[in-house]
Design a protein around this motif. Structure first.
Motif, PDB file in Angstrom:
ATOM      1  N   SER A 214      23.525  32.682  -3.980  1.00  0.00           N
ATOM      2  CA  SER A 214      22.740  32.440  -2.771  1.00  0.00           C
ATOM      3  C   SER A 214      23.392  33.045  -1.538  1.00  0.00           C
ATOM      4  O   SER A 214      22.740  33.236  -0.516  1.00  0.00           O
ATOM      5  N   SER A 215      24.693  33.341  -1.634  1.00  0.00           N
ATOM      6  CA  SER A 215      25.405  33.898  -0.484  1.00  0.00           C
ATOM      7  C   SER A 215      25.381  35.423  -0.453  1.00  0.00           C
ATOM      8  O   SER A 215      25.880  36.040   0.494  1.00  0.00           O
ATOM      9  N   GLN A 216      24.796  36.055  -1.475  1.00  0.00           N
ATOM     10  CA  GLN A 216      24.719  37.508  -1.517  1.00  0.00           C
ATOM     11  C   GLN A 216      23.694  38.044  -0.515  1.00  0.00           C
ATOM     12  O   GLN A 216      22.672  37.416  -0.260  1.00  0.00           O
ATOM     13  N   GLU A 217      23.986  39.209   0.026  1.00  0.00           N
ATOM     14  CA  GLU A 217      23.014  39.883   0.887  1.00  0.00           C
ATOM     15  C   GLU A 217      21.975  40.592   0.020  1.00  0.00           C
ATOM     16  O   GLU A 217      22.264  41.021  -1.093  1.00  0.00           O
ATOM     17  N   ASN A 218      20.781  40.704   0.521  1.00  0.00           N
ATOM     18  CA  ASN A 218      19.703  41.427  -0.144  1.00  0.00           C
ATOM     19  C   ASN A 218      19.433  40.900  -1.551  1.00  0.00           C
ATOM     20  O   ASN A 218      19.109  41.670  -2.458  1.00  0.00           O
TER      21      ASN A 218
ATOM     22  N   LYS B 272      17.747  42.667  -5.033  1.00  0.00           N
ATOM     23  CA  LYS B 272      18.443  42.748  -6.320  1.00  0.00           C
ATOM     24  C   LYS B 272      17.607  42.157  -7.447  1.00  0.00           C
ATOM     25  O   LYS B 272      17.590  42.680  -8.574  1.00  0.00           O
TER      26      LYS B 272
END
Length: 303
Positions: free
Chosen positions: A201-205, A209
């Motif tokens: 949930s903390s990933q960008e974009n 993906k």
């Protein structure tokens, strides 16, 4: 005499039907592929480690008896390139031996015994040995799926064992690689396995993906790590309508924004129920039997 022969023929037919009856694995695979099903699948973390050693054959057998759908196990390689079940790189915590798995041959590892539950200095020693991956697959065959953790880089060695045991459709593999790398690493055209990307949930974009994975191949699901927020769960409906399930771990707080197994034992609706309402339809837990019972009681499990 004719009546006796007829009775024998009927009995033989019944026994034949029992032997040929599709095993529980058929129902599990059908459910796994039915992304929009209302049924929630249960994955047991390292097997039933409350009543047997983690990553043990007995732990897998216990999960089968509970009606679990997926057993998560960890794969390591020995000095002589044999694949065994072991979470840690060393055998210190879970056996009466010391040292790295990779420093021992399989024969040498068989001299040690597994400690009960999750091991540790005070854990009781059991009669169980470190199982090979092949033994685990044969134990699971026809009854339960295995999620092979720590196995992404070992698939070229795992694949022949899957073929040998007739369990190519019994495993789930997961990883954190980008979609293009997954295609390159796993050669999906030749290895038609169930695969899930892991996204945080903390990933960008993260939405981008998700779409990249869905467009590149046919993931059976997505594992979501809910660290600081649950925003990624907003993609759940999109994922399900595109043929994939949503996997969430309730093992500890950093995986599910605090909606843990420990809290679910006291208040299942606000924890297991919460992740289901957010969109999860596979839950990995350390309390598989209680989760199965909760799901059945609430109509989230009927197959």
């Amino acid at each position: 005499m004719r009546k006796a022969l007829l009775s024998f023929a009927i009995l033989f037919f019944i026994l034949s039907c029992v032997q040929e009856k599709p095993a529980h694995i058929t129902s599990i695979i059908e459910e796994l592929n039915n992304s929009e099903s209302k049924n929630v699948l249960v994955a047991a973390h390292r097997g039933d480690w409350h009543h047997a050693p983690e990553n043990s054959l007995q732990g897998i057998k216990n999960c089968i008896a509970m009606g679990v759908d997926i057993v998560e196990v960890d794969v390591r390689k020995t000095k002589d390139n044999q694949l065994v079940l072991m979470h840690d790189a060393s055998i210190d915590r879970t056996t009466n031996g010391k040292g790295k798995v990779s420093d021992y041959s399989l024969q040498q590892l068989q001299e040690f015994y597994l400690k009960n539950n999750q091991g540790g200095a005070d854990a009781a020693l059991t009669q169980y040995k470190i199982p090979t991956l092949e033994e685990a697959l044969l134990t699971a065959k026809g009854k339960v799926m295995l999620n092979l953790d720590k196995a992404y880089g070992l698939m070229n060695e795992i694949w022949p064992i899957l073929q040998k045991t007739g369990t190519t459709d019994h495993i789930i593999l997961k990883g954190g690689k980008d979609a293009s790398q997954v295609i390159a690493d796993l050669s999906f055209a030749n290895k038609p396995i169930f695969y899930m990307p892991i996204l945080s949930s903390s990933q960008e974009n993260v939405a981008t993906k998700i779409r990249e994975h869905l467009e590149a191949y046919d993931p059976v699901g997505f594992e979501f790590i809910l660290r600081k927020n649950d925003l990624v769960m907003a993609e759940s409906d999109f994922i399900k309508t595109n043929g994939a399930r949503v996997w969430v771990n309730t093992l500890w707080a950093s995986l599910c924004t605090g909606h843990t197994d420990a809290k679910a034992l006291e208040n299942p609706d606000e924890n297991w129920g919460w992740v289901i309402q957010k969109g999860a339809n596979i839950i990995q837990t350390d309390y598989p039997e209680k989760l199965v019972q909760y799901l059945e009681k609430n109509g989230w499990r009927n197959f």
